[in-house]
Design an enzyme around this catalytic site. Sequence first.
Site, PDB file in Angstrom:
ATOM      1  N   ARG A  23      49.877  -0.703  50.881  1.00 46.18           N
ATOM      2  CA  ARG A  23      48.676  -1.102  50.256  1.00 46.18           C
ATOM      3  C   ARG A  23      47.623  -0.081  50.901  1.00 46.18           C
ATOM      4  NH1 ARG A  23      45.150  -0.414  47.359  1.00 46.18           N
ATOM      5  NH2 ARG A  23      43.730  -2.148  46.601  1.00 46.18           N
ATOM      6  N   HIS A  45      41.704   0.997  52.026  1.00 45.25           N
ATOM      7  CA  HIS A  45      40.949   0.804  51.083  1.00 45.25           C
ATOM      8  C   HIS A  45      39.756  -0.176  51.755  1.00 45.25           C
ATOM      9  CE1 HIS A  45      43.732  -2.607  51.135  1.00 45.25           C
ATOM     10  NE2 HIS A  45      42.872  -3.254  50.354  1.00 45.25           N
ATOM     11  N   HIS A  83      36.799  -3.269  50.118  1.00 41.35           N
ATOM     12  CA  HIS A  83      36.112  -4.069  48.948  1.00 41.35           C
ATOM     13  C   HIS A  83      34.650  -4.308  49.199  1.00 41.35           C
ATOM     14  CE1 HIS A  83      40.512  -4.883  48.016  1.00 41.35           C
ATOM     15  NE2 HIS A  83      40.417  -5.326  49.290  1.00 41.35           N
ATOM     16  N   GLU A  96      38.013 -10.143  52.400  1.00 40.57           N
ATOM     17  CA  GLU A  96      39.709 -10.246  52.152  1.00 40.57           C
ATOM     18  C   GLU A  96      40.124 -11.278  52.974  1.00 40.57           C
ATOM     19  OE1 GLU A  96      42.249  -7.015  51.039  1.00 40.57           O
ATOM     20  OE2 GLU A  96      43.368  -7.844  52.875  1.00 40.57           O
ATOM     21  N   HIS A 109      40.688  -1.142  55.789  1.00 43.16           N
ATOM     22  CA  HIS A 109      41.682  -1.579  56.029  1.00 43.16           C
ATOM     23  C   HIS A 109      42.960  -1.125  55.304  1.00 43.16           C
ATOM     24  CE1 HIS A 109      40.305  -4.313  53.102  1.00 43.16           C
ATOM     25  NE2 HIS A 109      41.507  -4.687  52.872  1.00 43.16           N
ATOM     26  N   GLU A 143      41.499  -6.352  41.519  1.00 51.09           N
ATOM     27  CA  GLU A 143      41.940  -5.196  42.676  1.00 51.09           C
ATOM     28  C   GLU A 143      41.518  -3.670  41.936  1.00 51.09           C
ATOM     29  OE1 GLU A 143      43.294  -4.818  45.237  1.00 51.09           O
ATOM     30  OE2 GLU A 143      44.576  -6.446  46.015  1.00 51.09           O
ATOM     31  N   HIS A 170      38.684 -35.896  43.278  1.00 50.96           N
ATOM     32  CA  HIS A 170      40.044 -35.299  42.824  1.00 50.96           C
ATOM     33  C   HIS A 170      41.242 -36.110  43.723  1.00 50.96           C
ATOM     34  CE1 HIS A 170      38.700 -32.123  45.119  1.00 50.96           C
ATOM     35  NE2 HIS A 170      39.880 -32.013  45.830  1.00 50.96           N
TER      36      HIS A 170
END
Length: 401
Positions: free
Chosen positions: A112, A115, A117, A121, A160, A183, A341
């Site tokens: 991967r 990159h 974000h 993550e 990373h 993504e 719940h």
Amino acid sequence: MNTPNRRSLLAAAAALGATAAASAQPRNEPVIGDKGATIVGPRNPERELQNPDILRPPSTDHGSVPNLRFSFADAHMKIRTGGWSREVTQRELAISTTMAGVNMRLTSGGVRELHWHKQAEWAFMLAGKARITAVDNDGHNFIADVGPGDLWYFPSGIPHSIQGLPDDGCEFLLAFPDGEFSEDSTFAITDLFAHNDPGALAKNLAIDTTALGQLPKQERFIFQAEPPPPALEADAVHDALGAVPLDMVFHLTQQPPTSSPGGNVRIADTRNFKISTDVAAALVEVNPGHMRELHWHPNADEWQYYMAGQARMTVFAAEARARTFDYRAGDVGYVPMSMSHFIENTGDEPLRFLELFKSPRFMDVSLAQWMALTPPELVAAHLNIDRAVVEKLRKDKQPVV
């Protein structure tokens, strides 16, 4: 009168047996007692079998509650040389505003690509082994090998990479504290190089422009490469500033659980995984015949990922609204903040799932503990339950019962 012979008796017995067997077969129809009717039009019986509480809801279900389930099996698959990826975001599960998830597989050597974000993550290793790298904003670097049950966390904006290791690469779940994450919106190093002037890039890196003559023309996303050196030390890059100050990996399944006869719970948040400031998590294991107790979360929505077994969950949304859903491995569940719940193991094998929250801390409120720590005559007066019964309720929190 004709006397029945042996052949006719056997045929009659076979027909009777077939009729009895057919009548004994449970019919998967929306019929409860004298309510409902059979389906005579088009149908998807396989899907109906997976969702019995949708087809025949419990009598306690009532009102309008939005869909709280989506399966990775229904998610679009991005297939590349070196692996694949699929995601469940707010586009697939509209209620999921605070969290999105990605399921990814990398082959041995599959990468991967480098990159970053906008979002942090968080990851849980499902199978195999991977090598991860990162460099923080202060110039500290990080490299580690991870295996099943391990977590990693990269803060927002921190670049990373992830690479599958021999023998068979890896598979993992990624979670991002933003329901609109995709993504497709990742900042990738190959995409960056493809869309900046080569002369400026060469000047920035203090290299000759000719060195950039073979750059990829577009983002690589996932691609096949040779596996890295077997020894982690052989792959490490010396950093004069040293390693990152906070460990980016946490060995969740090696932590002592909160145990009961019904199962185990392991929690990872800023109390023990200090770098994970945007995501808190619990790994829950429920034995057959048991359930994750009736509870709610006062600080965040809950995003769930089911890894093994079968379950049903009833969510109470106030205003006389409640709805029940069925889950199995690969499904995503969601519960808005403060909605009560329970999650019951409906299969004959252990149920295993993750609870994730956009929060630095894991918090839940137990129905049983709340009742036990409230004056018993007050609880008894509300529910018409004998005070002696209320006084026997456990005062300690038991997440799985």
